[in-house]
Every structure is written in structure tokens, then in C-alpha cells.
Scaffold this motif. Structure first.
Motif, short mmCIF file in Angstrom:
data_model
loop_
_atom_site.label_atom_id
_atom_site.label_comp_id
_atom_site.label_asym_id
_atom_site.label_seq_id
_atom_site.Cartn_x
_atom_site.Cartn_y
_atom_site.Cartn_z
N HIS A 67 -43.77 29.70 -19.19
CA HIS A 67 -42.75 30.43 -18.43
C HIS A 67 -41.41 29.79 -18.77
O HIS A 67 -41.23 28.58 -18.60
N PRO A 68 -40.45 30.53 -19.30
CA PRO A 68 -39.18 29.93 -19.73
C PRO A 68 -38.36 29.31 -18.60
O PRO A 68 -37.51 28.47 -18.87
N ARG A 69 -38.63 29.71 -17.36
CA ARG A 69 -37.90 29.14 -16.23
C ARG A 69 -38.82 28.35 -15.30
O ARG A 69 -38.54 28.16 -14.12
N ALA A 70 -39.93 27.84 -15.84
CA ALA A 70 -40.90 27.12 -15.02
C ALA A 70 -40.27 25.93 -14.30
O ALA A 70 -40.53 25.72 -13.10
N SER A 71 -39.45 25.17 -14.99
CA SER A 71 -38.85 24.00 -14.34
C SER A 71 -37.93 24.43 -13.19
O SER A 71 -37.90 23.78 -12.14
N SER A 83 -43.42 34.13 -9.34
CA SER A 83 -44.70 34.46 -8.72
C SER A 83 -45.39 35.68 -9.32
O SER A 83 -46.40 36.13 -8.80
N ARG A 84 -44.86 36.18 -10.44
CA ARG A 84 -45.43 37.40 -11.02
C ARG A 84 -45.26 37.40 -12.53
O ARG A 84 -44.19 37.11 -13.06
N ALA A 85 -46.37 37.74 -13.23
CA ALA A 85 -46.35 37.85 -14.69
C ALA A 85 -47.34 38.94 -15.10
O ALA A 85 -48.29 39.24 -14.37
N THR A 86 -47.10 39.54 -16.28
CA THR A 86 -48.00 40.57 -16.78
C THR A 86 -48.27 40.36 -18.27
O THR A 86 -47.44 39.80 -18.99
N VAL A 87 -49.44 40.84 -18.69
CA VAL A 87 -49.81 40.89 -20.09
C VAL A 87 -50.26 42.32 -20.36
O VAL A 87 -51.18 42.81 -19.70
N THR A 88 -49.61 42.98 -21.31
CA THR A 88 -49.92 44.38 -21.63
C THR A 88 -50.37 44.48 -23.07
O THR A 88 -49.77 43.87 -23.96
N GLY A 89 -51.43 45.26 -23.30
CA GLY A 89 -51.91 45.45 -24.67
C GLY A 89 -53.31 46.00 -24.69
O GLY A 89 -53.82 46.53 -23.69
N ASP A 90 -53.94 45.87 -25.84
CA ASP A 90 -55.33 46.27 -26.04
C ASP A 90 -56.18 45.02 -26.06
O ASP A 90 -55.88 44.07 -26.78
N THR A 121 -38.40 37.94 -18.17
CA THR A 121 -38.35 37.49 -19.54
C THR A 121 -39.57 38.04 -20.26
O THR A 121 -40.69 37.87 -19.79
N THR A 122 -39.36 38.73 -21.37
CA THR A 122 -40.44 39.36 -22.11
C THR A 122 -40.62 38.69 -23.46
O THR A 122 -39.65 38.41 -24.15
N ILE A 123 -41.89 38.46 -23.80
CA ILE A 123 -42.26 37.88 -25.10
C ILE A 123 -43.09 38.94 -25.82
O ILE A 123 -44.15 39.35 -25.34
N ASP A 172 -49.78 42.06 -30.84
CA ASP A 172 -50.83 42.76 -30.11
C ASP A 172 -50.63 42.82 -28.60
O ASP A 172 -51.34 43.53 -27.91
N ARG A 173 -49.65 42.08 -28.07
CA ARG A 173 -49.47 42.00 -26.62
C ARG A 173 -48.00 41.84 -26.24
O ARG A 173 -47.21 41.31 -27.01
N THR A 174 -47.68 42.25 -25.03
CA THR A 174 -46.37 42.01 -24.45
C THR A 174 -46.58 41.18 -23.20
O THR A 174 -47.32 41.58 -22.30
N ILE A 175 -45.97 40.02 -23.15
CA ILE A 175 -46.08 39.10 -22.03
C ILE A 175 -44.74 39.11 -21.31
O ILE A 175 -43.70 38.92 -21.93
N THR A 176 -44.77 39.33 -20.00
CA THR A 176 -43.54 39.36 -19.22
C THR A 176 -43.68 38.44 -18.01
O THR A 176 -44.64 38.56 -17.25
N PHE A 177 -42.72 37.54 -17.86
CA PHE A 177 -42.60 36.72 -16.66
C PHE A 177 -41.54 37.41 -15.81
O PHE A 177 -40.36 37.32 -16.09
#
Length: 161
Positions: A148-152, A49-56, A34-36, A40-45
Motif C-alpha cells: 500500500h503506497p500510503r501504509a505508513s 481500510s479498502r482494496a480491490t483486485v480486478t481481473g481474470d 491508488t491504482t497499480i 493481468d490484474r488491476t490492484i487499487t488501494f
């Protein structure tokens, strides 16, 4: 179990083992990121067990993972335990991806365009990334920025029967 290594910004280095994400509703949710998108940033769950934040990132920017876990059937969580403060942990300016992965090895490793934050497996029954904190104001308040949209579902998969 480790994910395979590739050269993309979302890859996990073999030197930082990562536990496999729990199966949710009979499927391995590693295949359903799932990408948000933010200005200024792209957040992906990518999974539980894995997530990323991409940007400056500039001096004072932060990126922290918050987790939920079960240890011997009892629930616990972490808030702002695992992450980086740009300018302190990472040289500024930094442009690239901050990778969060739950695994056996904790700590931060910095590469040219990628920072890997190893998140310990806090619970004997499992640990899931439940949110990320990426805004200074949220950091000061100890609050998540991106849930996290699927945290539950992730927590249900590792919780007691």
C-alpha cells in the motif's frame, strides 16, 4: 461506519459493515485511491481500510490482504490471514473483482462477478490494509506482492500519540 452501497464492482454490500478509513494529514483518504496496473490484474488501494483486485483468476490464483494494527498502543500485523484461494474458496474460472474491506464481519461472500473478503478490525486502536499478496510465489514465501503506497501514513493515523 458503513460506506454507501452502489452497483459498481468496488461497492461494499451493506451486509458487511466497514470501518471508516483513518484521516491522514487532515484529509479522509477514501477520496484518493491508488491504482497499480498489471498485465493481468488491476490492484487499487481505495483507502486504509479498502482494496480491490480486478481481473481474470484461474485455479490456484490467490488474493490476500495483509494488515497492520494497534491494540492498546501495541503494534501487530497479519500476513495472509484474510483472502481467497481461487479453486478452493471461489469457483474457477472467476472473472471480476475481489474486494477487501475492514469491518466488523469477517469471512468471504461470493457473488457472480465479485468476491467480498471481510477483514476483521484486529486492533482496539485501528487496523489498516498495508499490502496485498496476489502472486503464488509471494504467497509461498509469506511476502506481499503489492505494498500500500500510503501504509505508513495509515499506520501513523491509528498509532499511539
Amino acid at each position: 461506519m458503513s460506506h454507501e452501497t452502489n452497483d459498481g464492482p468496488d461497492s461494499v454490500d451493506d451486509s458487511s459493515p466497514e470501518t471508516r478509513s483513518p484521516t491522514v494529514d487532515g484529509r479522509d483518504n477514501d477520496d484518493e485511491p491508488t491504482t497499480i496496473e498489471r498485465a493481468d490484474r488491476t490492484i487499487t488501494f481505495h483507502s486504509c481500510s479498502r482494496a480491490t483486485v480486478t481481473g481474470d483468476f484461474e485455479d490456484g490464483d490467490i488474493a490476500y490482504a495483509n494488515t497492520g494494527f494497534y491494540d492498546d498502543g501495541l503494534f501487530g500485523d497479519t500476513i495472509l490471514e484474510d483472502g481467497v484461494a481461487v479453486g478452493d474458496d471461489v469457483d474457477t474460472p472467476f472473472s471480476g473483482t475481489i474486494v477487501f474491506g475492514i469491518g466488523e464481519r469477517s469471512g468471504v461472500s461470493v457473488e457472480s462477478d465479485r468476491v467480498v473478503v471481510g477483514v476483521p478490525d484486529y486492533g482496539s486502536d485501528g487496523t489498516a490494509i498495508t499490502s496485498l499478496t496476489t502472486q503464488r510465489e509471494d504467497y509461498r514465501m509469506g511476502a506481499p506482492t503489492h505494498e500500500h503506497p500510503r501504509a505508513s501514513e495509515c499506520l501513523e493515523a491509528i498509532g499511539p500519540e
